[in-house]
Design a protein around this motif. Structure first.
Motif, mmCIF file in Angstrom:
data_model
loop_
_atom_site.group_PDB
_atom_site.id
_atom_site.type_symbol
_atom_site.label_atom_id
_atom_site.label_comp_id
_atom_site.label_asym_id
_atom_site.label_seq_id
_atom_site.Cartn_x
_atom_site.Cartn_y
_atom_site.Cartn_z
ATOM 1 N N MET A 104 0.853 -1.205 0.000
ATOM 2 C CA MET A 104 0.000 0.000 0.000
ATOM 3 C C MET A 104 0.880 1.244 0.000
ATOM 4 S SD MET A 104 -3.064 1.084 -0.121
ATOM 5 C CE MET A 104 -3.749 2.732 0.019
ATOM 6 N N ASP A 105 0.592 2.132 -0.926
ATOM 7 C CA ASP A 105 1.385 3.342 -1.128
ATOM 8 C C ASP A 105 1.124 4.369 -0.021
ATOM 9 O OD1 ASP A 105 1.157 6.257 -2.805
ATOM 10 O OD2 ASP A 105 2.963 5.050 -3.119
ATOM 11 N N HIS A 106 2.214 4.926 0.517
ATOM 12 C CA HIS A 106 2.066 5.891 1.612
ATOM 13 C C HIS A 106 1.186 7.070 1.224
ATOM 14 C CE1 HIS A 106 6.147 4.389 3.311
ATOM 15 N NE2 HIS A 106 5.140 3.680 3.750
ATOM 16 N N ALA A 107 1.449 7.603 0.034
ATOM 17 C CA ALA A 107 0.712 8.799 -0.388
ATOM 18 C C ALA A 107 -0.785 8.507 -0.510
ATOM 19 C CB ALA A 107 1.265 9.315 -1.714
ATOM 20 N N ASN A 147 0.439 -1.283 6.685
ATOM 21 C CA ASN A 147 -0.794 -0.974 5.941
ATOM 22 C C ASN A 147 -1.804 -0.212 6.805
ATOM 23 O OD1 ASN A 147 -1.341 -3.126 7.636
ATOM 24 N ND2 ASN A 147 -2.895 -4.006 6.285
ATOM 25 N N ARG A 148 -1.281 0.497 7.809
ATOM 26 C CA ARG A 148 -2.165 1.249 8.695
ATOM 27 C C ARG A 148 -1.797 2.731 8.730
ATOM 28 N NH1 ARG A 148 -2.919 -2.318 14.275
ATOM 29 N NH2 ARG A 148 -3.781 -4.205 13.321
ATOM 30 N N ASN A 198 -6.568 -2.349 2.709
ATOM 31 C CA ASN A 198 -6.268 -3.527 1.892
ATOM 32 C C ASN A 198 -5.456 -3.090 0.658
ATOM 33 O OD1 ASN A 198 -8.050 -2.459 0.024
ATOM 34 N ND2 ASN A 198 -9.719 -3.889 0.508
ATOM 35 N N ASP A 199 -5.116 -4.052 -0.201
ATOM 36 C CA ASP A 199 -4.263 -3.744 -1.348
ATOM 37 C C ASP A 199 -4.947 -2.836 -2.362
ATOM 38 O OD1 ASP A 199 -2.240 -5.234 -0.265
ATOM 39 O OD2 ASP A 199 -2.715 -7.054 -1.399
ATOM 40 N N ASP A 200 -6.277 -2.757 -2.307
ATOM 41 C CA ASP A 200 -7.002 -1.875 -3.221
ATOM 42 C C ASP A 200 -7.094 -0.442 -2.706
ATOM 43 O OD1 ASP A 200 -7.513 -4.019 -4.941
ATOM 44 O OD2 ASP A 200 -9.330 -4.581 -3.845
ATOM 45 N N ALA A 237 -10.692 -1.633 8.276
ATOM 46 C CA ALA A 237 -10.983 -1.541 9.711
ATOM 47 C C ALA A 237 -10.655 -0.138 10.194
ATOM 48 C CB ALA A 237 -10.186 -2.568 10.502
ATOM 49 N N MET A 238 -11.608 0.462 10.889
ATOM 50 C CA MET A 238 -11.380 1.739 11.551
ATOM 51 C C MET A 238 -11.620 1.528 13.040
ATOM 52 S SD MET A 238 -12.744 4.538 13.235
ATOM 53 C CE MET A 238 -14.088 5.644 12.778
#
Lengths: 136, 136
Positions: free
Chosen positions: A1-4, A75-76, A115-117, A122-123
């Motif tokens: 997952m991209d930071h931006a 990924n969070r 997720n990867d998309d 989850a929040m």
């Protein structure tokens, strides 16, 4: 997952909430997403429950103001903010609704898991009305 | 778990870290505690690994400054802070160590999960060196 992309999703969350766009917020989430707000209360599962939750939340006339930068880890994302209820930019709306509690501020920290998309799966929200809510 | 005790544990965490008291920090944790700092990296499991982690961390000459109030939710606490490395109150120590990276600040959010004895069973830290670290 991209930071931006994660940082942009957090910014979108604030912008959409402050525009009272519950449908837009709901679209940040995956179909099977879970929202715990605050942590320790029953979770909202899936887009229908999440849409209902935010539809109610944005009707409160609240305005969210982020405090400090979004933190990223794996990924969070985690971010701190203050909820201004019945004041700030939406004062007239809050007054129209005749909020029973008057003006208040709530200090909150949320975490998003992606997720990867790039959708939020989850929040988790951290705040307690007896500790983090200030009546003004 | 009592709100005041959780808030006091967070305050103790800052005070002990800034006093470079790795043993004191370790005693905030339960025997079977897990530390993920940052989230997504291998966890430190149990007091020996946690003690080793903080013994290293406090040697960096870092100083932690909390930003905003501690958020409480259920048996968890969340809090935002900035890590000042090689500056602030411990400048002489940092210079003595000849830190290769010079002065920097790192923006972090941590969450603590508590057991009924008031010990921290899980710590999760949110920060990424490519996003939340600023060289000064």
């Amino acid at each position: 997952m991209d930071h931006a992309k994660m940082q942009a999703a957090v910014q979108a969350y604030f912008d959409l909430f402050n525009a009272a766009d519950a449908e837009g917020i709901t679209n940040l989430y995956s179909d099977d997403a879970m929202v715990q707000d605050p942590y320790g209360t029953p979770a909202k599962n899936g887009k229908d429950e999440i849409r209902a939750f935010y539809s109610m939340a944005v009707k409160s006339g609240s305005h969210l103001v982020q405090e400090g930068p979004t933190r990223i880890a794996g990924n969070r994302a985690a971010f701190a903010f203050t909820v201004h209820v019945g004041g700030l930019t939406q004062e007239s709306k809050a007054v129209d609704m005749d909020l029973p509690m008057g003006k208040m501020q709530i200090d909150v920290i949320d975490t998003f898991e992606f997720n990867d998309d790039g959708k939020v799966t989850a929040m988790t929200a951290y705040w307690d009305p007896s500790v983090n809510l200030r009546k003004l």
